[in-house]
Motif scaffolding. Structure first.
Motif, PDB file in Angstrom:
ATOM      1  N   ARG A 121       1.637 -19.064  -4.332  1.00  0.00           N
ATOM      2  CA  ARG A 121       0.542 -19.483  -3.442  1.00  0.00           C
ATOM      3  C   ARG A 121       0.430 -20.997  -3.307  1.00  0.00           C
ATOM      4  O   ARG A 121      -0.421 -21.482  -2.571  1.00  0.00           O
ATOM      5  N   LEU A 122       1.259 -21.743  -3.975  1.00  0.00           N
ATOM      6  CA  LEU A 122       1.190 -23.200  -3.915  1.00  0.00           C
ATOM      7  C   LEU A 122       1.715 -23.710  -2.578  1.00  0.00           C
ATOM      8  O   LEU A 122       2.504 -23.044  -1.917  1.00  0.00           O
ATOM      9  N   PRO A 123       1.311 -24.921  -2.187  1.00  0.00           N
ATOM     10  CA  PRO A 123       1.751 -25.468  -0.896  1.00  0.00           C
ATOM     11  C   PRO A 123       3.144 -26.098  -0.968  1.00  0.00           C
ATOM     12  O   PRO A 123       3.669 -26.378  -2.047  1.00  0.00           O
ATOM     13  N   GLY A 124       3.736 -26.314   0.186  1.00  0.00           N
ATOM     14  CA  GLY A 124       4.980 -27.065   0.318  1.00  0.00           C
ATOM     15  C   GLY A 124       6.173 -26.439  -0.374  1.00  0.00           C
ATOM     16  O   GLY A 124       6.379 -25.227  -0.341  1.00  0.00           O
ATOM     17  N   ARG A 125       6.957 -27.308  -1.043  1.00  0.00           N
ATOM     18  CA  ARG A 125       8.168 -26.861  -1.743  1.00  0.00           C
ATOM     19  C   ARG A 125       7.879 -26.291  -3.114  1.00  0.00           C
ATOM     20  O   ARG A 125       8.775 -25.794  -3.788  1.00  0.00           O
ATOM     21  N   CYS A 126       6.630 -26.372  -3.540  1.00  0.00           N
ATOM     22  CA  CYS A 126       6.289 -25.969  -4.907  1.00  0.00           C
ATOM     23  C   CYS A 126       6.696 -24.531  -5.233  1.00  0.00           C
ATOM     24  O   CYS A 126       7.229 -24.293  -6.321  1.00  0.00           O
ATOM     25  N   LEU A 130       9.208 -24.098  -8.406  1.00  0.00           N
ATOM     26  CA  LEU A 130       8.785 -23.409  -9.619  1.00  0.00           C
ATOM     27  C   LEU A 130       9.553 -22.107  -9.823  1.00  0.00           C
ATOM     28  O   LEU A 130       9.843 -21.736 -10.957  1.00  0.00           O
ATOM     29  N   ALA A 131       9.897 -21.421  -8.736  1.00  0.00           N
ATOM     30  CA  ALA A 131      10.716 -20.216  -8.879  1.00  0.00           C
ATOM     31  C   ALA A 131      12.077 -20.566  -9.482  1.00  0.00           C
ATOM     32  O   ALA A 131      12.586 -19.851 -10.340  1.00  0.00           O
ATOM     33  N   ALA A 132      12.644 -21.677  -9.056  1.00  0.00           N
ATOM     34  CA  ALA A 132      13.931 -22.099  -9.614  1.00  0.00           C
ATOM     35  C   ALA A 132      13.785 -22.503 -11.081  1.00  0.00           C
ATOM     36  O   ALA A 132      14.638 -22.193 -11.907  1.00  0.00           O
ATOM     37  N   LEU A 133      12.679 -23.188 -11.405  1.00  0.00           N
ATOM     38  CA  LEU A 133      12.457 -23.598 -12.796  1.00  0.00           C
ATOM     39  C   LEU A 133      12.188 -22.399 -13.706  1.00  0.00           C
ATOM     40  O   LEU A 133      12.573 -22.401 -14.876  1.00  0.00           O
ATOM     41  N   LEU A 134      11.532 -21.380 -13.179  1.00  0.00           N
ATOM     42  CA  LEU A 134      11.205 -20.198 -13.968  1.00  0.00           C
ATOM     43  C   LEU A 134      12.311 -19.147 -13.937  1.00  0.00           C
ATOM     44  O   LEU A 134      12.201 -18.112 -14.578  1.00  0.00           O
ATOM     45  N   GLN A 152      18.204 -35.261  -7.270  1.00  0.00           N
ATOM     46  CA  GLN A 152      17.904 -34.846  -8.640  1.00  0.00           C
ATOM     47  C   GLN A 152      16.822 -35.740  -9.245  1.00  0.00           C
ATOM     48  O   GLN A 152      15.986 -35.276 -10.001  1.00  0.00           O
ATOM     49  N   GLY A 153      16.811 -37.009  -8.887  1.00  0.00           N
ATOM     50  CA  GLY A 153      15.811 -37.937  -9.401  1.00  0.00           C
ATOM     51  C   GLY A 153      14.412 -37.642  -8.911  1.00  0.00           C
ATOM     52  O   GLY A 153      13.432 -38.079  -9.516  1.00  0.00           O
ATOM     53  N   SER A 154      14.279 -36.915  -7.813  1.00  0.00           N
ATOM     54  CA  SER A 154      12.963 -36.580  -7.273  1.00  0.00           C
ATOM     55  C   SER A 154      12.382 -35.322  -7.908  1.00  0.00           C
ATOM     56  O   SER A 154      11.209 -35.026  -7.713  1.00  0.00           O
ATOM     57  N   LEU A 155      13.195 -34.576  -8.648  1.00  0.00           N
ATOM     58  CA  LEU A 155      12.710 -33.317  -9.213  1.00  0.00           C
ATOM     59  C   LEU A 155      11.595 -33.514 -10.229  1.00  0.00           C
ATOM     60  O   LEU A 155      10.630 -32.751 -10.245  1.00  0.00           O
ATOM     61  N   GLY A 156      11.725 -34.505 -11.102  1.00  0.00           N
ATOM     62  CA  GLY A 156      10.703 -34.721 -12.132  1.00  0.00           C
ATOM     63  C   GLY A 156       9.331 -34.995 -11.540  1.00  0.00           C
ATOM     64  O   GLY A 156       8.352 -34.304 -11.876  1.00  0.00           O
ATOM     65  N   PRO A 157       9.213 -35.979 -10.639  1.00  0.00           N
ATOM     66  CA  PRO A 157       7.907 -36.230 -10.021  1.00  0.00           C
ATOM     67  C   PRO A 157       7.399 -35.034  -9.205  1.00  0.00           C
ATOM     68  O   PRO A 157       6.207 -34.711  -9.241  1.00  0.00           O
ATOM     69  N   GLU A 158       8.306 -34.378  -8.493  1.00  0.00           N
ATOM     70  CA  GLU A 158       7.910 -33.201  -7.701  1.00  0.00           C
ATOM     71  C   GLU A 158       7.418 -32.091  -8.623  1.00  0.00           C
ATOM     72  O   GLU A 158       6.408 -31.443  -8.366  1.00  0.00           O
ATOM     73  N   ARG A 159       8.129 -31.866  -9.729  1.00  0.00           N
ATOM     74  CA  ARG A 159       7.724 -30.856 -10.703  1.00  0.00           C
ATOM     75  C   ARG A 159       6.350 -31.176 -11.273  1.00  0.00           C
ATOM     76  O   ARG A 159       5.505 -30.299 -11.405  1.00  0.00           O
ATOM     77  N   ALA A 160       6.107 -32.452 -11.592  1.00  0.00           N
ATOM     78  CA  ALA A 160       4.810 -32.850 -12.152  1.00  0.00           C
ATOM     79  C   ALA A 160       3.685 -32.564 -11.161  1.00  0.00           C
ATOM     80  O   ALA A 160       2.622 -32.054 -11.541  1.00  0.00           O
ATOM     81  N   ARG A 161       3.911 -32.888  -9.882  1.00  0.00           N
ATOM     82  CA  ARG A 161       2.876 -32.616  -8.862  1.00  0.00           C
ATOM     83  C   ARG A 161       2.629 -31.115  -8.729  1.00  0.00           C
ATOM     84  O   ARG A 161       1.485 -30.659  -8.650  1.00  0.00           O
ATOM     85  N   CYS A 162       3.702 -30.332  -8.718  1.00  0.00           N
ATOM     86  CA  CYS A 162       3.556 -28.881  -8.570  1.00  0.00           C
ATOM     87  C   CYS A 162       2.846 -28.270  -9.778  1.00  0.00           C
ATOM     88  O   CYS A 162       1.980 -27.394  -9.622  1.00  0.00           O
ATOM     89  N   LEU A 163       3.196 -28.727 -10.971  1.00  0.00           N
ATOM     90  CA  LEU A 163       2.543 -28.187 -12.169  1.00  0.00           C
ATOM     91  C   LEU A 163       1.071 -28.576 -12.223  1.00  0.00           C
ATOM     92  O   LEU A 163       0.224 -27.788 -12.649  1.00  0.00           O
TER      93      LEU A 163
END
Length: 181
Positions: A121-126, A130-134, A152-163
């Motif tokens: 239910r999260l917005p955008g690419r989240c 998260l499906a890929a991370l899980l 690859q360098g954008s994944l960490g900040p994107e992951r933090a925003r999604c979490l």
């Protein structure tokens, strides 16, 4: 005016010209080194730009920018190689213990299902991130970045925003379920 302010003003004056001059060199150096270390060239470029901006703010421009840039790209490539050698994928999720009680396994399955439903239910690419991370496939950041089409360098900040977004969503749901008074 202090020496720090003078250096910062000097760096700001040189930054646009320096960046324009270094852009093609950085792209070529990053492409060459990325092939050798197995990294995304855009990730190497991003890391080197960050190092250059940090240097401009602290010490001013390097005396020989092209030489500095080649050294910085090689240093980032070495850092990527060291990190890749040190990373090891998990064979089994630490929480997945086959000898646990059936009730605990059922509760774990319910929690995971609730987490995946909330992530969808999260917005955008989240949701995709998260499906890929899980994923049970235990994908690397490089594989996830390729799947999502981002660096690859954008994944960490994107992951933090999604979490953070997921945490706010789950906190609101838990608060809504609890009775008051």
């Amino acid at each position: 005016m202090s020496a720090t302010d003078l250096a910062a003003d000097h760096a700001n004056d040189l930054t646009p010209g320096l960046i324009a001059a270094l852009r093609p060199v950085l792209a070529a150096e990053s492409a060459a080194e990325a092939a050798a270390c197995g990294a995304d060239p855009r990730d190497l470029e991003q890391a080197v730009w960050l190092r250059l901006l940090e240097r401009l703010g602290a010490d001013g421009p390097p005396p020989d920018p092209h030489r500095w840039l080649r050294g910085a790209v090689r240093a980032e490539a070495r850092r990527v190689r060291r990190r890749d050698r040190a990373e090891r994928p998990w064979r089994h999720e630490p929480a997945d213990d086959a000898e646990r009680e059936p009730e605990a396994l059922a509760l774990t399955a319910v929690r995971r299902r609730a987490l995946r439903d909330a992530a969808r239910r999260l917005p955008g690419r989240c949701p995709r991130l998260l499906a890929a991370l899980l994923s049970a496939e235990d994908l690397t950041y490089r594989e996830i970045a390729g799947e999502l089409g981002i660096s690859q360098g954008s994944l960490g900040p994107e992951r933090a925003r999604c979490l953070a977004c997921l945490g706010r969503l789950l906190t609101a749901e838990v608060a809504a379920r609890r009775g008051r008074g």
